[in-house]
Design a protein around this motif. Structure first.
Motif, PDB file in Angstrom:
ATOM      1  N   LYS A  83      -5.885 117.074  77.076  1.00 56.47           N
ATOM      2  CA  LYS A  83      -7.190 116.670  77.627  1.00 56.47           C
ATOM      3  C   LYS A  83      -7.404 117.194  79.052  1.00 56.47           C
ATOM      4  N   THR A  84      -6.573 118.109  79.475  1.00 55.63           N
ATOM      5  CA  THR A  84      -6.696 118.657  80.832  1.00 55.63           C
ATOM      6  C   THR A  84      -8.086 119.251  81.067  1.00 55.63           C
ATOM      7  N   GLN A  85      -8.722 118.841  82.162  1.00 55.12           N
ATOM      8  CA  GLN A  85     -10.014 119.418  82.541  1.00 55.12           C
ATOM      9  C   GLN A  85      -9.791 120.520  83.562  1.00 55.12           C
ATOM     10  N   PHE A 135       6.489 129.347  88.162  1.00 53.63           N
ATOM     11  CA  PHE A 135       6.655 130.694  87.592  1.00 53.63           C
ATOM     12  C   PHE A 135       6.634 130.691  86.068  1.00 53.63           C
ATOM     13  N   GLN A 136       5.943 129.697  85.472  1.00 53.43           N
ATOM     14  CA  GLN A 136       5.662 129.781  84.034  1.00 53.43           C
ATOM     15  C   GLN A 136       4.532 130.800  83.871  1.00 53.43           C
ATOM     16  N   GLY A 137       4.215 131.139  82.623  1.00 52.73           N
ATOM     17  CA  GLY A 137       3.237 132.199  82.370  1.00 52.73           C
ATOM     18  C   GLY A 137       1.890 131.983  83.053  1.00 52.73           C
ATOM     19  N   ALA A 138       1.340 130.785  82.951  1.00 48.65           N
ATOM     20  CA  ALA A 138      -0.003 130.556  83.499  1.00 48.65           C
ATOM     21  C   ALA A 138      -0.027 130.723  85.017  1.00 48.65           C
ATOM     22  N   GLY A 139       1.064 130.328  85.674  1.00 50.73           N
ATOM     23  CA  GLY A 139       1.128 130.503  87.128  1.00 50.73           C
ATOM     24  C   GLY A 139       1.094 131.976  87.499  1.00 50.73           C
ATOM     25  N   LEU A 140       1.781 132.789  86.704  1.00 52.24           N
ATOM     26  CA  LEU A 140       1.807 134.229  86.997  1.00 52.24           C
ATOM     27  C   LEU A 140       0.416 134.826  86.852  1.00 52.24           C
ATOM     28  N   VAL A 141      -0.304 134.412  85.802  1.00 47.14           N
ATOM     29  CA  VAL A 141      -1.672 134.909  85.598  1.00 47.14           C
ATOM     30  C   VAL A 141      -2.560 134.469  86.764  1.00 47.14           C
ATOM     31  N   PRO A 194      -7.298 126.432  86.373  1.00 46.09           N
ATOM     32  CA  PRO A 194      -8.165 127.533  85.921  1.00 46.09           C
ATOM     33  C   PRO A 194      -7.816 128.052  84.528  1.00 46.09           C
ATOM     34  N   LEU A 195      -6.580 127.822  84.082  1.00 44.40           N
ATOM     35  CA  LEU A 195      -6.185 128.354  82.770  1.00 44.40           C
ATOM     36  C   LEU A 195      -6.112 127.259  81.709  1.00 44.40           C
ATOM     37  N   ALA A 196      -6.770 126.141  81.965  1.00 46.88           N
ATOM     38  CA  ALA A 196      -6.677 125.001  81.042  1.00 46.88           C
ATOM     39  C   ALA A 196      -6.991 125.398  79.603  1.00 46.88           C
ATOM     40  N   ARG A 197      -7.979 126.274  79.423  1.00 45.97           N
ATOM     41  CA  ARG A 197      -8.402 126.573  78.044  1.00 45.97           C
ATOM     42  C   ARG A 197      -7.652 127.772  77.454  1.00 45.97           C
ATOM     43  N   TRP A 198      -6.791 128.414  78.225  1.00 46.15           N
ATOM     44  CA  TRP A 198      -6.076 129.593  77.708  1.00 46.15           C
ATOM     45  C   TRP A 198      -4.946 129.172  76.763  1.00 46.15           C
ATOM     46  N   SER A 199      -4.737 129.984  75.727  1.00 43.47           N
ATOM     47  CA  SER A 199      -3.614 129.734  74.824  1.00 43.47           C
ATOM     48  C   SER A 199      -2.369 130.451  75.357  1.00 43.47           C
ATOM     49  N   ARG A 200      -1.209 130.058  74.815  1.00 42.64           N
ATOM     50  CA  ARG A 200       0.031 130.742  75.208  1.00 42.64           C
ATOM     51  C   ARG A 200      -0.049 132.245  74.883  1.00 42.64           C
ATOM     52  N   VAL A 201      -0.643 132.567  73.734  1.00 44.06           N
ATOM     53  CA  VAL A 201      -0.744 133.975  73.335  1.00 44.06           C
ATOM     54  C   VAL A 201      -1.590 134.746  74.340  1.00 44.06           C
ATOM     55  N   LEU A 261      -1.628 124.240  84.504  1.00 42.18           N
ATOM     56  CA  LEU A 261      -1.685 123.383  83.307  1.00 42.18           C
ATOM     57  C   LEU A 261      -2.559 124.025  82.230  1.00 42.18           C
ATOM     58  N   ARG A 262      -2.087 123.933  80.988  1.00 43.19           N
ATOM     59  CA  ARG A 262      -2.871 124.415  79.838  1.00 43.19           C
ATOM     60  C   ARG A 262      -2.890 123.349  78.757  1.00 43.19           C
ATOM     61  N   ARG A 263      -4.034 123.271  78.055  1.00 43.79           N
ATOM     62  CA  ARG A 263      -4.179 122.214  77.044  1.00 43.79           C
ATOM     63  C   ARG A 263      -3.213 122.390  75.879  1.00 43.79           C
ATOM     64  N   ASP A 264      -2.864 123.619  75.550  1.00 39.61           N
ATOM     65  CA  ASP A 264      -2.040 123.800  74.347  1.00 39.61           C
ATOM     66  C   ASP A 264      -0.537 123.701  74.637  1.00 39.61           C
ATOM     67  N   GLN A 265      -0.166 123.281  75.865  1.00 35.79           N
ATOM     68  CA  GLN A 265       1.268 123.176  76.182  1.00 35.79           C
ATOM     69  C   GLN A 265       1.930 122.000  75.484  1.00 35.79           C
ATOM     70  N   SER A 266       1.184 120.911  75.344  1.00 37.09           N
ATOM     71  CA  SER A 266       1.759 119.704  74.732  1.00 37.09           C
ATOM     72  C   SER A 266       0.629 118.731  74.450  1.00 37.09           C
ATOM     73  N   ALA A 267       0.929 117.728  73.636  1.00 29.50           N
ATOM     74  CA  ALA A 267      -0.088 116.711  73.324  1.00 29.50           C
ATOM     75  C   ALA A 267      -0.547 116.023  74.606  1.00 29.50           C
ATOM     76  N   GLY A 268       0.377 115.755  75.504  1.00 31.82           N
ATOM     77  CA  GLY A 268       0.040 115.049  76.745  1.00 31.82           C
ATOM     78  C   GLY A 268      -0.884 115.834  77.659  1.00 31.82           C
TER      79      GLY A 268
END
Ligand code: SF4
Length: 244
Positions: free
Chosen positions: A153-155, A45-51, A175-182, A143-150
């Motif tokens: 590299k999420t594909q 239930f973090q933001g990306a999951g809701l989207v 599906p939201l790997a490239r989305w930013s938090r904003v 998972l989103r790339r801008d969540q953390s350094a680790g």
């Protein structure tokens, strides 16, 4: 019905590159058409999951949704689950650990999240998830790339070897790997999707209450997890190391 093992890794890489410019619903439809109910959305239930859930429901893609209930979630998170089921008109499956929190305290150690958070996460998150993944071919994550350094590299598509003994792979769909938090939070507010009220109190990534703190502006999204430990992941995305 294909299995993740029959998918060719080079085809997955090229499809993943094609999906970079596609809307999430297109990827969700692809996963559902390929795997049916053996593809499922996993969410805390973090933001990306809701989207992701919103994209599936509004596009009429009946993907199952599951979450891991460690027994140590905030009251606000449990209430959010009920609100989301009502809002989306879906049932969200809760995966639960074998031991209750009380049994864990009695049989292993009280407050295991302090003495050995890796073991606590293994028992309360990784093991219930592994059982679920054994029944799936595709695991759709937030998972989103801008969540953390680790996670940088999420594909969008990744073959994930989660059970070496049985040589079982699963396809991770991010599906939201490239989305930013904003972008995520603009979308949530635009569509009036219920979200965890702790977000408005400075919590940016919300897990179990013993291991989650509010973060200050400028910190990594996951900086409020496991404060005081050299730990940024619970293990559900890393328990077998490298993705293929
Ligand atoms: S996040 Fe903390 S309380 Fe939750 S399973 Fe991991 S160590 Fe245990």
């Amino acid at each position: 019905m294909p299995t993740a093992l029959t998918l060719n890794p080079s085809e997955i890489r090229s499809l993943s590159a094609e999906f970079e410019s596609a809307p999430p619903a297109e990827m969700l439809r692809w996963a559902f058409e390929l795997f049916g109910n053996e593809a499922a959305i996993g969410t805390s239930f973090q933001g990306a999951g809701l989207v992701t859930i919103h994209q599936a429901v509004t596009a009429g893609i009946p993907l199952p949704v599951f979450t891991i209930d460690t027994g140590l979630l905030f009251e606000e998170t449990l209430e959010l689950k009920t609100r989301l089921e009502r809002f989306f008109g879906i049932v969200i499956e809760s995966l639960v650990p074998e031991l209750s929190v009380e049994q864990q305290a009695h049989e292993i150690a009280p407050d295991l999240w302090i003495s050995n958070p890796d073991l606590c996460c293994t028992l309360r998150k990784v093991e219930p998830l592994q059982k679920k993944l054994g029944r799936l071919e595709a695991w759709i994550t937030g998972l989103r790339r801008d969540q953390s350094a680790g996670r940088s590299k999420t594909q969008i598509l990744e073959l994930y070897q989660f059970d070496r003994l049985r040589e079982k792979n699963i396809l991770k769909v991010n599906p939201l790997a490239r989305w930013s938090r904003v972008e995520v939070w603009d979308y949530i507010r635009l569509h009036g999707i219920p979200y965890n009220p702790l977000v408005d109190r400075g919590f940016r990534s919300i897990g179990c209450y013993p291991c989650t703190r509010a973060v200050i502006s400028g910190q990594d999204e996951r900086a409020g997890r496991w404060t005081g430990f050299d730990k940024t992941e619970c293990g559900i995305h890393t328990f077998l190391g490298e993705n293929i």
